[in-house]
Every structure is written in C-alpha cells, then in structure tokens.
Design a protein around this motif. Structure first.
Motif, PDB file in Angstrom:
ATOM      1  N   GLU A 185       4.538 -13.025   1.313  1.00 43.80           N
ATOM      2  CA  GLU A 185       4.531 -12.576   2.705  1.00 43.80           C
ATOM      3  C   GLU A 185       5.770 -13.053   3.452  1.00 43.80           C
ATOM      4  N   VAL A 186       6.271 -14.227   3.105  1.00 44.89           N
ATOM      5  CA  VAL A 186       7.483 -14.738   3.747  1.00 44.89           C
ATOM      6  C   VAL A 186       8.691 -13.896   3.374  1.00 44.89           C
ATOM      7  N   GLU A 187       8.719 -13.409   2.150  1.00 40.73           N
ATOM      8  CA  GLU A 187       9.921 -12.765   1.625  1.00 40.73           C
ATOM      9  C   GLU A 187       9.928 -11.247   1.761  1.00 40.73           C
ATOM     10  N   LEU A 188       8.754 -10.594   1.667  1.00 37.13           N
ATOM     11  CA  LEU A 188       8.699  -9.145   1.511  1.00 37.13           C
ATOM     12  C   LEU A 188       8.037  -8.462   2.700  1.00 37.13           C
ATOM     13  N   PRO A 189       8.389  -7.185   2.952  1.00 38.03           N
ATOM     14  CA  PRO A 189       7.669  -6.406   3.967  1.00 38.03           C
ATOM     15  C   PRO A 189       6.253  -6.097   3.488  1.00 38.03           C
ATOM     16  N   PHE A 190       5.271  -6.199   4.386  1.00 37.16           N
ATOM     17  CA  PHE A 190       3.889  -5.956   3.985  1.00 37.16           C
ATOM     18  C   PHE A 190       3.063  -5.499   5.179  1.00 37.16           C
ATOM     19  N   MET A 191       1.855  -5.023   4.895  1.00 40.22           N
ATOM     20  CA  MET A 191       0.931  -4.582   5.932  1.00 40.22           C
ATOM     21  C   MET A 191      -0.470  -5.084   5.611  1.00 40.22           C
ATOM     22  N   ASN A 192      -1.295  -5.183   6.664  1.00 42.06           N
ATOM     23  CA  ASN A 192      -2.721  -5.425   6.519  1.00 42.06           C
ATOM     24  C   ASN A 192      -3.436  -4.098   6.697  1.00 42.06           C
ATOM     25  N   LEU A 193      -4.348  -3.793   5.770  1.00 45.01           N
ATOM     26  CA  LEU A 193      -5.034  -2.516   5.786  1.00 45.01           C
ATOM     27  C   LEU A 193      -6.523  -2.748   5.576  1.00 45.01           C
ATOM     28  N   ALA A 194      -7.365  -2.075   6.376  1.00 50.34           N
ATOM     29  CA  ALA A 194      -8.811  -2.138   6.207  1.00 50.34           C
ATOM     30  C   ALA A 194      -9.374  -0.729   6.301  1.00 50.34           C
ATOM     31  N   THR A 195     -10.319  -0.422   5.439  1.00 50.37           N
ATOM     32  CA  THR A 195     -10.905   0.915   5.412  1.00 50.37           C
ATOM     33  C   THR A 195     -12.428   0.824   5.426  1.00 50.37           C
ATOM     34  N   VAL A 215       9.896  -1.243   8.227  1.00 50.70           N
ATOM     35  CA  VAL A 215      10.228  -0.551   6.988  1.00 50.70           C
ATOM     36  C   VAL A 215      10.715   0.849   7.324  1.00 50.70           C
ATOM     37  N   GLN A 216      11.405   1.478   6.380  1.00 51.40           N
ATOM     38  CA  GLN A 216      11.898   2.832   6.574  1.00 51.40           C
ATOM     39  C   GLN A 216      10.753   3.831   6.435  1.00 51.40           C
ATOM     40  N   MET A 217      10.812   4.904   7.247  1.00 48.85           N
ATOM     41  CA  MET A 217       9.752   5.901   7.233  1.00 48.85           C
ATOM     42  C   MET A 217      10.264   7.311   6.995  1.00 48.85           C
ATOM     43  N   SER A 218      11.562   7.550   7.064  1.00 47.70           N
ATOM     44  CA  SER A 218      12.097   8.901   7.062  1.00 47.70           C
ATOM     45  C   SER A 218      12.159   9.519   5.670  1.00 47.70           C
ATOM     46  N   GLU A 219      12.418   8.730   4.641  1.00 54.45           N
ATOM     47  CA  GLU A 219      12.646   9.281   3.314  1.00 54.45           C
ATOM     48  C   GLU A 219      11.335   9.586   2.590  1.00 54.45           C
ATOM     49  N   VAL A 220      11.431  10.437   1.555  1.00 57.58           N
ATOM     50  CA  VAL A 220      10.278  10.736   0.709  1.00 57.58           C
ATOM     51  C   VAL A 220       9.947   9.498  -0.125  1.00 57.58           C
ATOM     52  N   ASN A 221       8.635   9.244  -0.321  1.00 58.27           N
ATOM     53  CA  ASN A 221       8.197   8.035  -1.015  1.00 58.27           C
ATOM     54  C   ASN A 221       8.776   6.791  -0.350  1.00 58.27           C
ATOM     55  N   SER A 222       8.693   6.757   0.965  1.00 57.75           N
ATOM     56  CA  SER A 222       9.198   5.615   1.718  1.00 57.75           C
ATOM     57  C   SER A 222       8.329   4.392   1.433  1.00 57.75           C
ATOM     58  N   PRO A 223       8.850   3.193   1.700  1.00 60.38           N
ATOM     59  CA  PRO A 223       8.037   1.990   1.488  1.00 60.38           C
ATOM     60  C   PRO A 223       6.705   2.021   2.232  1.00 60.38           C
ATOM     61  N   LEU A 224       6.684   2.615   3.431  1.00 60.44           N
ATOM     62  CA  LEU A 224       5.436   2.697   4.183  1.00 60.44           C
ATOM     63  C   LEU A 224       4.395   3.531   3.439  1.00 60.44           C
ATOM     64  N   MET A 227       3.115   1.597   0.399  1.00 63.95           N
ATOM     65  CA  MET A 227       2.190   0.531   0.754  1.00 63.95           C
ATOM     66  C   MET A 227       0.825   1.085   1.143  1.00 63.95           C
ATOM     67  N   LEU A 228       0.813   2.220   1.813  1.00 62.61           N
ATOM     68  CA  LEU A 228      -0.460   2.834   2.196  1.00 62.61           C
ATOM     69  C   LEU A 228      -1.267   3.240   0.967  1.00 62.61           C
ATOM     70  N   ARG A 229      -0.603   3.855   0.002  1.00 59.87           N
ATOM     71  CA  ARG A 229      -1.320   4.341  -1.172  1.00 59.87           C
ATOM     72  C   ARG A 229      -1.931   3.186  -1.970  1.00 59.87           C
ATOM     73  N   ILE A 230      -1.155   2.149  -2.228  1.00 57.05           N
ATOM     74  CA  ILE A 230      -1.681   1.033  -3.001  1.00 57.05           C
ATOM     75  C   ILE A 230      -2.708   0.252  -2.187  1.00 57.05           C
ATOM     76  N   GLY A 231      -2.529   0.210  -0.855  1.00 56.79           N
ATOM     77  CA  GLY A 231      -3.491  -0.487  -0.006  1.00 56.79           C
ATOM     78  C   GLY A 231      -4.855   0.171   0.000  1.00 56.79           C
ATOM     79  N   LEU A 232      -4.885   1.510   0.009  1.00 58.14           N
ATOM     80  CA  LEU A 232      -6.155   2.227  -0.045  1.00 58.14           C
ATOM     81  C   LEU A 232      -6.901   1.924  -1.339  1.00 58.14           C
ATOM     82  N   ASP A 233      -6.183   1.893  -2.445  1.00 59.37           N
ATOM     83  CA  ASP A 233      -6.814   1.561  -3.721  1.00 59.37           C
ATOM     84  C   ASP A 233      -7.328   0.121  -3.721  1.00 59.37           C
TER      85      ASP A 233
END
Length: 258
Positions: A185-195, A215-224, A227-233
C-alpha cells in the motif's frame, strides 16, 4: 523504505510475501465472540485483525430521523497494532474518514426503515494492522450485524486491489494484485472495494469504492479498470468465506437447541 515490488515481481511473478497476483492472505472470521454484545465478530486478514461489536438497534432520544435508524461508527486503534506503537486517537483524520465511510456504507445497505427513531452503533477495535484496514473493518462489521440480527439484502464483502505500473520496461503492461499488505500500500496505487450480492441472474453491485491514489483512466485496460476487475473477483471470494462462517455458526446454534 518501501519494498521494490516492481523489479522483483517482473523476475519471479511472486510478491514479496510469496503470493501470486490473485491470492488473498489467510482470511479467518468468527461471530458471537462477545456474548454481552448485541452482535460481535473477529476478522483476521493476514496480519490485520479487527474486533467488532454492535449495539442496537435501540431507540434513542434526540434521534432526528423519524423514518430510519442512524448508523454510527467508532474505531479504536490499539497502541500495539502498529510497529511504531503510535497512539492513534479518535480525532485522527484517517480514523474519522474511515468512520464516515463505514457509516455511510451501512446506512444505505441495511434495512434501516424497519427501525425508525433508532440508532445502530458499530464499534471496531484494531488489534493489529498490516494493510487492508478499511476492507477488514467492513467485513467484520458486516458479519457482526448479521449476528445482531439486523436485516440486510446480503453480506457486504470488501477487499483491496492494486496494480504494478511498468517502469523501465520491467513489465509490458500494468499487472493487477489483490489484497495488498502494508508495504504494498505504501508503494503501489490501490483502491478499497466492497460489493453486495446482486439479484438472481444479475452481477454483484459496488457499494464502496475508495481510491487511495491517482491512476490513469483514459487508456484501454487502464490501471483503474484492471483494479476494478480483480477487486470484484476478490470480493466474491471474501463473501464466500464470510457466508460459510455464518452458516457454520447457524448450524452450531441449531444443534445446541436440540
């Protein structure tokens, strides 16, 4: 100093603690840990451990909302929870942000209209801290509320997800990782996700989404997006574990009454 996850991951495809990108830390949970409370739980995720007690729903004087119960949250961080043994008070800005996030999450998630002019107090005590604090608190509060008998559409399950951004051509694309520890968490961009679980034939619905970094949002397969896809799983994995804990406890209660 933070660990150099980027360079080591590109070589071994393993994180500093030996996990692969989609592996959770060991998750254990139990409910009814405090017999005198209306509901209680203990959730441990890796080296992060949180105890939760529920008070209510109880009708209270001066409750301004005549149609719904009000959800309040208190967080206490034990002095021995962190390596530096820094005392964290209730006026700490980070603690206040967490309290507000948890209260808002359950205010909209619970069937509060069944308890007008009442209050529900979520008390959380952090016994040890090694990343994933918000997600562990949400998971502990969720099953403690189940223990207290507060109606909800499904268990609210939470996890953190992050991404390793390529630097110096060490990786060809951003790599997702699930359930970050404190060093990550100190080193990398991350999010908290709850479903929460969706209805029959529908996908799970996002209840809490809190970005901790830019994090960048404009490009295809952006980091955001990654992170959303793996967070949902990850939330689905956590929910499966928490639901099994509730079922096991229920079976024990039914056997004790026979």
């Amino acid at each position: 100093m933070p660990l150099d996850t980027t360079s080591t991951y590109s070589t071994t495809l393993l994180r500093q603690d030996g996990r692969r990108w989609n592996e959770l830390r060991k998750l254990s949970a139990s409910i009814s840990t405090q017999p005198t409370a209306d509901g209680s739980s203990l959730v441990t995720l890796g080296n992060t451990s949180v105890v939760c007690t529920i008070t209510g729903p109880r009708e209270g004087r001066g409750q301004g909302d005549r149609s719904n119960a009000i959800v309040e949250t208190e967080i206490n961080v034990a002095p021995f929870a962190q390596l530096d043994r820094r005392r964290v008070g209730r006026t700490d800005k980070r603690v206040q942000e967490l309290q507000t996030t948890i209260s808002q999450a359950f205010q909209s998630h619970l069937f509060t209209h069944l308890y007008p002019r009442s209050s529900i107090l979520i008390s959380l005590t952090v016994l040890s801290l090694d990343g994933g604090l918000l997600s562990t608190c949400l998971n502990a509060a969720s099953i403690a509320l189940v223990d207290a008998g507060v109606p909800m559409p499904s268990i609210l399950a939470a996890i953190t997800s992050g991404t390793i951004i390529p630097t110096d051509n060490t990786l060809s694309r951003p790599e997702p990782i699930l359930d970050l520890n404190n060093a990550e968490e100190v080193e990398l961009p991350f999010m908290n996700l709850a479903t929460v679980r969706g209805g029959t034939g529908s996908e799970d619905q996002i209840s809490v989404l809190l970005m901790e970094t830019r994090v960048q949002m404009s490009e295809v397969n952006s980091p955001l997006e990654i992170m959303l896809r793996i967070g949902l799983d990850g939330c689905a994995q956590v929910r499966t574990t928490l639901e099994e804990v509730v079922r096991k406890h229920g079976r024990g209660v039914m056997q004790a009454r026979r």
